[in-house]
Design a protein around this motif. Structure first.
Motif, PDB file in Angstrom:
ATOM      1  N   GLU A  97     -18.818  78.796  69.448  1.00  0.00           N
ATOM      2  CA  GLU A  97     -19.681  79.826  68.893  1.00  0.00           C
ATOM      3  C   GLU A  97     -20.562  80.459  69.973  1.00  0.00           C
ATOM      4  OE1 GLU A  97     -23.363  77.792  66.688  1.00  0.00           O
ATOM      5  OE2 GLU A  97     -21.495  76.706  66.345  1.00  0.00           O
ATOM      6  N   ARG A 155      -8.981  81.331  58.571  1.00  0.00           N
ATOM      7  CA  ARG A 155     -10.123  82.239  58.401  1.00  0.00           C
ATOM      8  C   ARG A 155     -10.413  82.954  59.707  1.00  0.00           C
ATOM      9  NH1 ARG A 155     -11.606  77.436  55.843  1.00  0.00           N
ATOM     10  NH2 ARG A 155     -11.816  77.592  53.587  1.00  0.00           N
ATOM     11  N   HIS A 157     -13.420  84.647  61.629  1.00  0.00           N
ATOM     12  CA  HIS A 157     -14.879  84.717  61.665  1.00  0.00           C
ATOM     13  C   HIS A 157     -15.333  85.695  62.735  1.00  0.00           C
ATOM     14  CE1 HIS A 157     -15.008  81.020  59.236  1.00  0.00           C
ATOM     15  NE2 HIS A 157     -14.109  80.526  60.069  1.00  0.00           N
ATOM     16  N   ASP A 161     -21.550  85.361  63.048  1.00  0.00           N
ATOM     17  CA  ASP A 161     -21.732  84.409  61.948  1.00  0.00           C
ATOM     18  C   ASP A 161     -21.085  83.052  62.161  1.00  0.00           C
ATOM     19  OD1 ASP A 161     -23.070  86.345  60.219  1.00  0.00           O
ATOM     20  OD2 ASP A 161     -21.121  87.326  60.092  1.00  0.00           O
ATOM     21  N   VAL A 162     -20.091  82.948  63.032  1.00  0.00           N
ATOM     22  CA  VAL A 162     -19.330  81.709  63.126  1.00  0.00           C
ATOM     23  C   VAL A 162     -20.196  80.561  63.636  1.00  0.00           C
ATOM     24  CG1 VAL A 162     -18.475  82.154  65.486  1.00  0.00           C
ATOM     25  CG2 VAL A 162     -17.156  80.703  63.911  1.00  0.00           C
ATOM     26  N   SER A 174     -17.449  77.721  59.817  1.00  0.00           N
ATOM     27  CA  SER A 174     -17.900  78.508  58.678  1.00  0.00           C
ATOM     28  C   SER A 174     -18.604  79.758  59.175  1.00  0.00           C
ATOM     29  CB  SER A 174     -18.876  77.674  57.832  1.00  0.00           C
ATOM     30  OG  SER A 174     -19.521  78.459  56.855  1.00  0.00           O
ATOM     31  N   SER A 175     -18.678  80.753  58.305  1.00  0.00           N
ATOM     32  CA  SER A 175     -19.502  81.934  58.570  1.00  0.00           C
ATOM     33  C   SER A 175     -20.723  81.951  57.664  1.00  0.00           C
ATOM     34  CB  SER A 175     -18.692  83.224  58.373  1.00  0.00           C
ATOM     35  OG  SER A 175     -17.803  83.427  59.454  1.00  0.00           O
ATOM     36  N   PRO A 180     -16.214  84.799  55.845  1.00  0.00           N
ATOM     37  CA  PRO A 180     -15.319  85.263  56.915  1.00  0.00           C
ATOM     38  C   PRO A 180     -15.088  86.763  56.854  1.00  0.00           C
ATOM     39  CG  PRO A 180     -14.068  84.180  55.178  1.00  0.00           C
ATOM     40  CD  PRO A 180     -15.518  83.963  54.847  1.00  0.00           C
TER      41      PRO A 180
END
Length: 314
Positions: A97, A155, A157, A161-162, A174-175, A180
């Protein structure tokens, strides 16, 4: 010249890792298989024109500013080629990230730059890397896609957001509340939200990394005080990210020390240690907010702002 190639840039990670036993998903060594060899495990990739370049072989927990700079320069070089449709970067999951946000803020590419990774080594009984790699190449080859993306577990992303929210599960990314940007199911890309269209920061990230400002993260917790702030300033820190509790709240003793640091010209951003959400709103006298950025990405953001002389902002 027709746009036809997807460039694979290898940096190591679990996706290129090997273990001594096929049933061992944690006792492996990252970064053992070259990026040019990874497509051999995915026959469906034969329909794409791939070009591979190995930049480094490391466990992403050991990511450095120098590798970030090397990676950004390589991405920039390949994106400038008219025959390249997009880029896939094989990466470890631990700092993915951070790398994604660094590349988005420094390059803001109009072509897709897709990071992918794996939670299980290539030698695992049910390795997740091959499917992730196929999905990532599929996204990178798709016309009209833009920005720095992360493709994992079906997914897509966005870099903003990831976040890695789990330390072991295959669906470890997750986002958050944003969700996503797209799904990819059986090779079919299903967009859900617009692709990123940010503007890149000035290219001062190309300066020698020895000249980059020192920015550190410290946590607010029960019993916090200002001792670490004073120590970090003594080491020459020009920026601090405080990993606050809840909605970015900071222990009063630590906050006092941080406010003194701000008065001395140190840039500070306030993030949240919660796995979901970010920092929403702020009292009038609160330290500047990192908003939806995780503490790790807030550190990247603050470092880049300092490089271009912007400071923490509001």
């Amino acid at each position: 010249m027709a746009v036809s190639h997807v460039v694979l840039l290898g940096t190591g990670g679990t996706i290129a890792g090997q273990a001594g036993r096929a049933d061992d998903n944690v006792g492996y060594t990252a970064g053992q298989i070259g990026v040019a060899q990874l497509p051999a495990a995915v026959p469906a990739l034969s329909r794409f024109s791939l070009q591979a370049e190995q930049l480094v072989q490391l466990d992403s927990k050991d990511m450095t500013h120098a590798v970030w700079q090397q990676l950004a320069l390589a991405v920039e070089r390949h994106l400038a080629r008219p025959d390249v449709a997009g880029i896939v970067i094989t990466h470890g999951t631990d700092t993915l990230e951070e790398t994604a946000w660094f590349l988005q803020r420094t390059l803001a590419p109009s072509k897709p730059v897709v990071l992918t990774a794996a939670m299980r080594p290539a030698t695992a009984l049910l390795a997740d890397g091959p499917q992730n790699l196929l999905d990532a190449v599929t996204v990178a080859a798709r016309p009209g896609v833009s920005g720095v993306l992360a493709v994992l577990a079906g997914r897509v992303h966005g870099a903003l957001d990831v976040r890695k929210w789990h330390g072991y599960r295959v669906d470890a990314f997750s986002s958050g509340d944003a969700g996503p940007l797209a799904l990819i199911e059986e090779g079919v890309l299903k967009p859900l939200r617009p692709w990123p269209t940010d503007e890149a920061l000035p290219a001062r990230w190309q300066a020698p990394v020895a000249e980059w400002p020192r920015v550190e993260i410290l946590a607010s917790h029960a019993g916090s005080d200002g001792t670490l702030v004073e120590a970090l300033l003594g080491l020459g820190c020009r920026g601090l990210v405080v990993q606050g509790t809840g909605n970015g709240t900071v222990h009063q003793s630590l906050e006092l020390a941080l406010c003194k640091a701000v008065a001395q010209g140190v840039a500070v951003l306030r993030a949240s240690r919660c796995l979901g959400g970010g920092v929403v709103g702020a009292p009038a006298d609160a330290l500047p907010s990192a908003a939806e950025l995780t503490p790790a990405k807030a550190r990247v953001e603050l470092l880049l702002r300092l490089l271009v002389g912007e400071g923490a902002g509001a």
